[in-house]
Structure formats: structure tokens, C-alpha cells
Motif scaffolding. Structure first.
Motif, PDB file in Angstrom:
ATOM      1  N   LYS A 198     -10.084  -3.142  -8.103  1.00 31.29           N
ATOM      2  CA  LYS A 198     -11.116  -4.060  -7.621  1.00 31.29           C
ATOM      3  C   LYS A 198     -10.764  -4.658  -6.267  1.00 31.29           C
ATOM      4  O   LYS A 198     -11.647  -4.938  -5.462  1.00 31.29           O
ATOM      5  CB  LYS A 198     -11.322  -5.182  -8.644  1.00 31.29           C
ATOM      6  N   ASN A 199      -9.487  -4.853  -6.024  1.00 32.44           N
ATOM      7  CA  ASN A 199      -9.062  -5.472  -4.766  1.00 32.44           C
ATOM      8  C   ASN A 199      -8.637  -4.437  -3.727  1.00 32.44           C
ATOM      9  O   ASN A 199      -7.885  -4.746  -2.799  1.00 32.44           O
ATOM     10  CB  ASN A 199      -7.913  -6.446  -5.014  1.00 32.44           C
ATOM     11  N   ALA A 200      -9.103  -3.207  -3.879  1.00 32.88           N
ATOM     12  CA  ALA A 200      -8.711  -2.123  -2.965  1.00 32.88           C
ATOM     13  C   ALA A 200      -9.124  -2.432  -1.534  1.00 32.88           C
ATOM     14  O   ALA A 200     -10.187  -3.009  -1.272  1.00 32.88           O
ATOM     15  CB  ALA A 200      -9.333  -0.815  -3.416  1.00 32.88           C
ATOM     16  N   THR A 201      -8.267  -2.052  -0.603  1.00 32.46           N
ATOM     17  CA  THR A 201      -8.560  -2.217   0.814  1.00 32.46           C
ATOM     18  C   THR A 201      -8.310  -0.899   1.534  1.00 32.46           C
ATOM     19  O   THR A 201      -7.697   0.024   0.984  1.00 32.46           O
ATOM     20  CB  THR A 201      -7.675  -3.310   1.446  1.00 32.46           C
ATOM     21  N   TRP A 261      -8.274   2.699   3.039  1.00 33.32           N
ATOM     22  CA  TRP A 261      -8.705   3.984   2.486  1.00 33.32           C
ATOM     23  C   TRP A 261      -8.513   4.076   0.992  1.00 33.32           C
ATOM     24  O   TRP A 261      -8.963   5.042   0.350  1.00 33.32           O
ATOM     25  CB  TRP A 261      -8.011   5.128   3.215  1.00 33.32           C
ATOM     26  N   LYS A 308     -10.142   2.429  -0.942  1.00 32.25           N
ATOM     27  CA  LYS A 308     -11.508   2.334  -1.446  1.00 32.25           C
ATOM     28  C   LYS A 308     -12.118   3.718  -1.647  1.00 32.25           C
ATOM     29  O   LYS A 308     -13.044   3.878  -2.446  1.00 32.25           O
ATOM     30  CB  LYS A 308     -12.376   1.544  -0.458  1.00 32.25           C
ATOM     31  N   ARG A 309     -11.629   4.704  -0.911  1.00 38.12           N
ATOM     32  CA  ARG A 309     -12.135   6.086  -1.019  1.00 38.12           C
ATOM     33  C   ARG A 309     -11.168   6.987  -1.766  1.00 38.12           C
ATOM     34  O   ARG A 309     -11.564   7.775  -2.627  1.00 38.12           O
ATOM     35  CB  ARG A 309     -12.359   6.655   0.391  1.00 38.12           C
ATOM     36  N   LYS A 340     -10.329   3.463  -8.434  1.00 38.40           N
ATOM     37  CA  LYS A 340     -10.051   2.389  -7.477  1.00 38.40           C
ATOM     38  C   LYS A 340      -9.780   1.079  -8.186  1.00 38.40           C
ATOM     39  O   LYS A 340     -10.290   0.829  -9.273  1.00 38.40           O
ATOM     40  CB  LYS A 340     -11.237   2.191  -6.519  1.00 38.40           C
TER      41      LYS A 340
END
Length: 209
Positions: free
Chosen positions: A98-101, A103, A105-106, A96
Motif C-alpha cells: 500500500k505504501n509503495a513508491t 517503480w 508501484k509497477r 504491491k
């Protein structure tokens, strides 16, 4: 008489409206599907029938997976079908940012989107994922589809025929969602490997049609 005609008109309009509502209501197919809504997270990208996943260029084992998606009759190519793909990296994790938004994030950032062409074809350039760390779960690539007139639903993962963790139970399945998900890799002269997997929309999908 005028009042009766007005009442009759209101009745017919109401009946017509209800009839139209019944035609536009979409039946949910495919059963529960956690994360399937990630298929809409392609942002402003213009989708086409070919996509290259992050990590392909640097990967030791590069893959080209292509095929045709057919309508439920198994013969007619299905155009403009949206596919969403995601997988682990070569350490078996979903990396992932760091700035994931959403899905991401999974599912991580090794993911992509395609839309079949007029011949129902798609092509994916990726690399071979690893099994989850410290497990014997087979290597796999997740896939979700979206047809124009139906909700999104998942199909069975891509599996690899030469994976030692691929169990007899999986090999002998007869109810793969969308068709057999086990692919066989063939090495090309340039070192990349190719495989083909076709899909049939609705095949073994709950509540389809």
C-alpha cells in the motif's frame, strides 16, 4: 605581446576544457528502457553478490539461479556490476504494498538487487513466477544491469526451458541481449532447483562501444 599570450592562454584553457568535457560525456547505450531507473531504488541496502527475493522461503518451487557476468570480450569477469531483478508471484501478478513508491508501484515488491563480486559472480534465490493471468505469455524474470561507465540497460528476461508456453520463436533467437536467457532447472536432493545463466556485457546491445 602580453595580450597575445593572454589570448593564447585563454584559447588553450578553453580547448582543454572542451576536450575534458568530451571525455566525460557518456554515450547512451541499450535504447529506450522504461523502468530501468528502478535499479537505483535499493535505498540504504549494502549490495553484494547474493540476494534472496521476498517469497522464497514459503514458495513451493524454490530456485537458485547463479552465474558469471563477463566483460564484452566474453572472457574477463566483470566485477561490481549492478543487477536489478523483478518478477511476478505465483498468481502471475506483481504484488504491491500500500505504501509503495517509485517503480515498486509497477514492479511490485518481489524484486532485488545484486552487485557482482571480483569474479563477476552473482547468485539469486527466488521462486518460479507464473504467467500473466489468462495469457500464454511465458514465465519470465526481468533483469536490468548497470556498469560503472555506462547507463543502465535491460537484458533479455530469464525464461524456463520446460515452460510449455515458451515459443519456438524465442527458443531459436540468436540475438538475446547479454546472451541466451533460457535456463534449465536441475533438482537438488533438498527439493530446490538450480540453474545457471551467464551474461556478456554489450552483447546484442544497441550502440554499445
Amino acid at each position: 605581446m602580453r595580450i597575445k599570450l593572454m589570448i593564447l592562454g585563454v584559447f588553450l584553457i578553453t580547448a582543454c576544457a572542451k576536450s575534458q568535457e568530451s571525455r566525460v560525456v557518456k554515450k547512451i547505450v541499450g535504447g529506450p528502457c522504461q523502468g530501468c531507473e528502478a535499479i537505483y531504488e535499493y535505498g540504504n541496502h549494502v549490495l553484494n553478490a547474493v540476494d534472496t527475493l521476498p517469497g522464497f522461503i514459503a514458495a513451493a518451487e524454490q530456485l537458485k539461479i547463479s552465474g558469471t557476468i563477463y566483460q564484452s570480450d566474453g572472457k574477463t569477469p566483470a566485477k561490481d556490476v549492478l543487477l536489478y531483478i523483478y518478477q511476478t508471484n505465483q498468481e502471475g501478478v506483481y504484488p504491491k504494498k500500500k505504501n509503495a513508491t517509485g517503480w515498486a508501484k509497477r514492479h511490485g515488491y518481489i524484486r532485488g538487487w545484486m552487485k557482482t563480486n571480483t569474479q563477476g559472480q552473482y547468485t539469486l534465490f527466488t521462486f518460479r513466477p507464473a504467467s500473466y493471468p489468462n495469457t500464454t505469455i511465458p514465465q519470465h524474470i526481468h533483469v536490468t544491469v548497470k556498469e560503472a561507465d555506462k547507463n543502465e540497460y535491460y537484458l533479455d528476461d530469464f525464461y524456463f526451458d520446460d515452460d510449455p508456453n515458451l515459443t519456438t520463436k524465442i527458443r531459436n533467437r540468436t540475438n538475446f541481449r547479454g546472451g541466451n536467457g533460457i535456463i534449465k532447472l536441475h533438482r537438488k536432493k533438498d527439493g530446490t532447483k538450480e540453474a545457471t545463466r551467464d551474461f556478456i556485457l554489450g552483447l546484442n546491445i544497441p550502440d554499445y562501444n
